[in-house]
Scaffold this motif. Structure first.
Motif, PDB file in Angstrom:
ATOM      1  N   PHE A 115       0.871  -1.175   0.000  1.00 52.17           N
ATOM      2  CA  PHE A 115       0.000   0.000   0.000  1.00 52.17           C
ATOM      3  C   PHE A 115       0.904   1.220   0.000  1.00 52.17           C
ATOM      4  O   PHE A 115       1.814   1.325   0.819  1.00 52.17           O
ATOM      5  CB  PHE A 115      -0.884  -0.013   1.242  1.00 52.17           C
ATOM      6  CG  PHE A 115      -1.909   1.084   1.305  1.00 52.17           C
ATOM      7  CD1 PHE A 115      -3.103   0.982   0.603  1.00 52.17           C
ATOM      8  CD2 PHE A 115      -1.697   2.205   2.092  1.00 52.17           C
ATOM      9  CE1 PHE A 115      -4.067   1.983   0.673  1.00 52.17           C
ATOM     10  CE2 PHE A 115      -2.650   3.211   2.171  1.00 52.17           C
ATOM     11  CZ  PHE A 115      -3.842   3.101   1.463  1.00 52.17           C
ATOM     12  N   LYS A 117       1.407   5.495  -0.230  1.00 53.86           N
ATOM     13  CA  LYS A 117       0.846   6.845  -0.079  1.00 53.86           C
ATOM     14  C   LYS A 117       1.974   7.871  -0.117  1.00 53.86           C
ATOM     15  O   LYS A 117       3.110   7.584   0.275  1.00 53.86           O
ATOM     16  CB  LYS A 117       0.109   6.999   1.258  1.00 53.86           C
ATOM     17  CG  LYS A 117      -1.286   6.409   1.262  1.00 53.86           C
ATOM     18  CD  LYS A 117      -2.009   6.711   2.553  1.00 53.86           C
ATOM     19  CE  LYS A 117      -2.529   8.139   2.621  1.00 53.86           C
ATOM     20  NZ  LYS A 117      -3.632   8.400   1.676  1.00 53.86           N
ATOM     21  N   THR A 154      -2.673   7.861  -3.401  1.00 54.66           N
ATOM     22  CA  THR A 154      -2.931   6.618  -2.684  1.00 54.66           C
ATOM     23  C   THR A 154      -2.995   5.513  -3.727  1.00 54.66           C
ATOM     24  O   THR A 154      -3.747   5.621  -4.693  1.00 54.66           O
ATOM     25  CB  THR A 154      -4.263   6.698  -1.914  1.00 54.66           C
ATOM     26  OG1 THR A 154      -4.198   7.771  -0.958  1.00 54.66           O
ATOM     27  CG2 THR A 154      -4.568   5.387  -1.204  1.00 54.66           C
ATOM     28  N   PHE A 156      -2.593   1.061  -4.687  1.00 54.31           N
ATOM     29  CA  PHE A 156      -2.694  -0.307  -4.181  1.00 54.31           C
ATOM     30  C   PHE A 156      -3.108  -1.211  -5.331  1.00 54.31           C
ATOM     31  O   PHE A 156      -3.444  -0.742  -6.421  1.00 54.31           O
ATOM     32  CB  PHE A 156      -3.725  -0.380  -3.047  1.00 54.31           C
ATOM     33  CG  PHE A 156      -4.964   0.437  -3.314  1.00 54.31           C
ATOM     34  CD1 PHE A 156      -6.022  -0.092  -4.028  1.00 54.31           C
ATOM     35  CD2 PHE A 156      -5.037   1.749  -2.874  1.00 54.31           C
ATOM     36  CE1 PHE A 156      -7.153   0.669  -4.301  1.00 54.31           C
ATOM     37  CE2 PHE A 156      -6.159   2.521  -3.146  1.00 54.31           C
ATOM     38  CZ  PHE A 156      -7.222   1.980  -3.860  1.00 54.31           C
ATOM     39  N   TYR A 178      -6.653   3.291   3.992  1.00 52.53           N
ATOM     40  CA  TYR A 178      -5.437   3.156   4.793  1.00 52.53           C
ATOM     41  C   TYR A 178      -5.653   2.126   5.900  1.00 52.53           C
ATOM     42  O   TYR A 178      -4.820   1.229   6.129  1.00 52.53           O
ATOM     43  CB  TYR A 178      -5.102   4.530   5.361  1.00 52.53           C
ATOM     44  CG  TYR A 178      -3.729   4.744   5.922  1.00 52.53           C
ATOM     45  CD1 TYR A 178      -2.765   3.740   5.979  1.00 52.53           C
ATOM     46  CD2 TYR A 178      -3.385   6.004   6.412  1.00 52.53           C
ATOM     47  CE1 TYR A 178      -1.511   3.983   6.508  1.00 52.53           C
ATOM     48  CE2 TYR A 178      -2.129   6.260   6.944  1.00 52.53           C
ATOM     49  CZ  TYR A 178      -1.194   5.250   6.999  1.00 52.53           C
ATOM     50  OH  TYR A 178       0.051   5.496   7.523  1.00 52.53           O
ATOM     51  N   ALA A 181      -5.840  -1.400   4.620  1.00 50.06           N
ATOM     52  CA  ALA A 181      -4.494  -1.892   4.293  1.00 50.06           C
ATOM     53  C   ALA A 181      -3.778  -2.378   5.546  1.00 50.06           C
ATOM     54  O   ALA A 181      -3.102  -3.415   5.532  1.00 50.06           O
ATOM     55  CB  ALA A 181      -3.694  -0.795   3.607  1.00 50.06           C
ATOM     56  N   VAL A 188       3.195  -0.853   4.213  1.00 46.03           N
ATOM     57  CA  VAL A 188       2.878   0.511   3.804  1.00 46.03           C
ATOM     58  C   VAL A 188       4.177   1.232   3.455  1.00 46.03           C
ATOM     59  O   VAL A 188       5.117   1.277   4.263  1.00 46.03           O
ATOM     60  CB  VAL A 188       2.125   1.267   4.912  1.00 46.03           C
ATOM     61  CG1 VAL A 188       1.897   2.723   4.507  1.00 46.03           C
ATOM     62  CG2 VAL A 188       0.800   0.577   5.219  1.00 46.03           C
TER      63      VAL A 188
END
Length: 232
Positions: A115, A117, A154, A156, A178, A181, A188
């Motif tokens: 994931f 960000k 973001t 994924f 988030y 995840a 992350v």
């Protein structure tokens, strides 16, 4: 298709020419598509998109006829996406769509089951303090690290998206993604993104402290729902 970038656009007609210009180098890649979601705009966005999209290969648009929230527009775009990796960013150009290239590099390095960000810098001190307070609250309430929750992009896997159920249709979508995840134990990965000024217009939510209070109330309500979901 390797990657689909969703950009929700609500009354962003003035921003669209510059937004598409910034998207153009990314969209030139054969393995990338950019989906601009006209999220129930009441300005000239449909006409602007119709005029500009033919000159921007790799970009397409879908239309949500009635605005049902920021998250609803993103979810509509994700459902239409064909990429193995999907994600979203904002249309206001406070973050650059090309930041997604840095995110894609992380997938190439670590595999698809992560994931990703952005991590914002360059923001006013008051906004940094507001974000730190909300992040600390969510981390303590939900018992998992959640920092700079609304940072973009973001990103994924589409497989991860397909596991979502009852995702919120408002700004809580950032928190939902988030948090899911974290629950799925995805690694992350964050990378720095510069957060600048809007190119045109004003924010649709971060207008003043009254708007922030409304955002806080909605986020707290949704966070309590997420906490309840932890109960056996």
């Amino acid at each position: 298709m390797r990657f689909s970038l969703v950009i929700p656009c609500y009354n962003e007609a003035a921003n669209l020419p510059l937004l598409l210009k910034r998207c153009y180098p990314l969209a030139l890649r054969d393995d990338v598509e950019i989906i601009l979601v006209d999220n129930g705009s009441t300005d000239d966005s449909p006409q602007v998109l119709a005029a500009l999209l033919p000159a921007c290969p790799g970009c397409r648009s879908i239309r949500v006829e009635i605005n049902q929230g920021y998250g609803h527009g993103i979810l509509a775009g994700l459902a239409a996406a064909t990429g193995e990796i999907v994600g979203w960013t904002h249309a206001d150009l406070q973050t650059d769509p090309q930041d997604a290239l840095h995110g894609l590099a992380l997938f190439e390095r670590h595999g698809d089951d992560i994931f990703v960000k952005g991590r914002r810098y360059g923001r006013p001190l008051a906004d940094v303090l507001f974000t730190a307070g909300m992040s600390a609250f969510e981390t303590l309430l939900l018992r998992t690290p959640l920092w700079d929750i609304n940072a973009q992009p973001t990103m994924f896997s589409k497989r991860f998206f397909d596991t979502w159920r009852n995702a919120p249709h408002d700004f809580s979508l950032d928190l939902y993604a988030y948090y899911q995840a974290r629950r799925a134990e995805l690694a992350v990965h964050r990378f720095p993104v510069h957060f600048g000024q809007r190119a045109h217009g004003v924010s649709h939510w971060n207008v003043n402290w009254a708007a922030k209070r409304k955002f806080i109330r909605r986020t707290v309500d949704f966070s309590l729902q997420l906490k309840d979901s932890l109960k056996p």
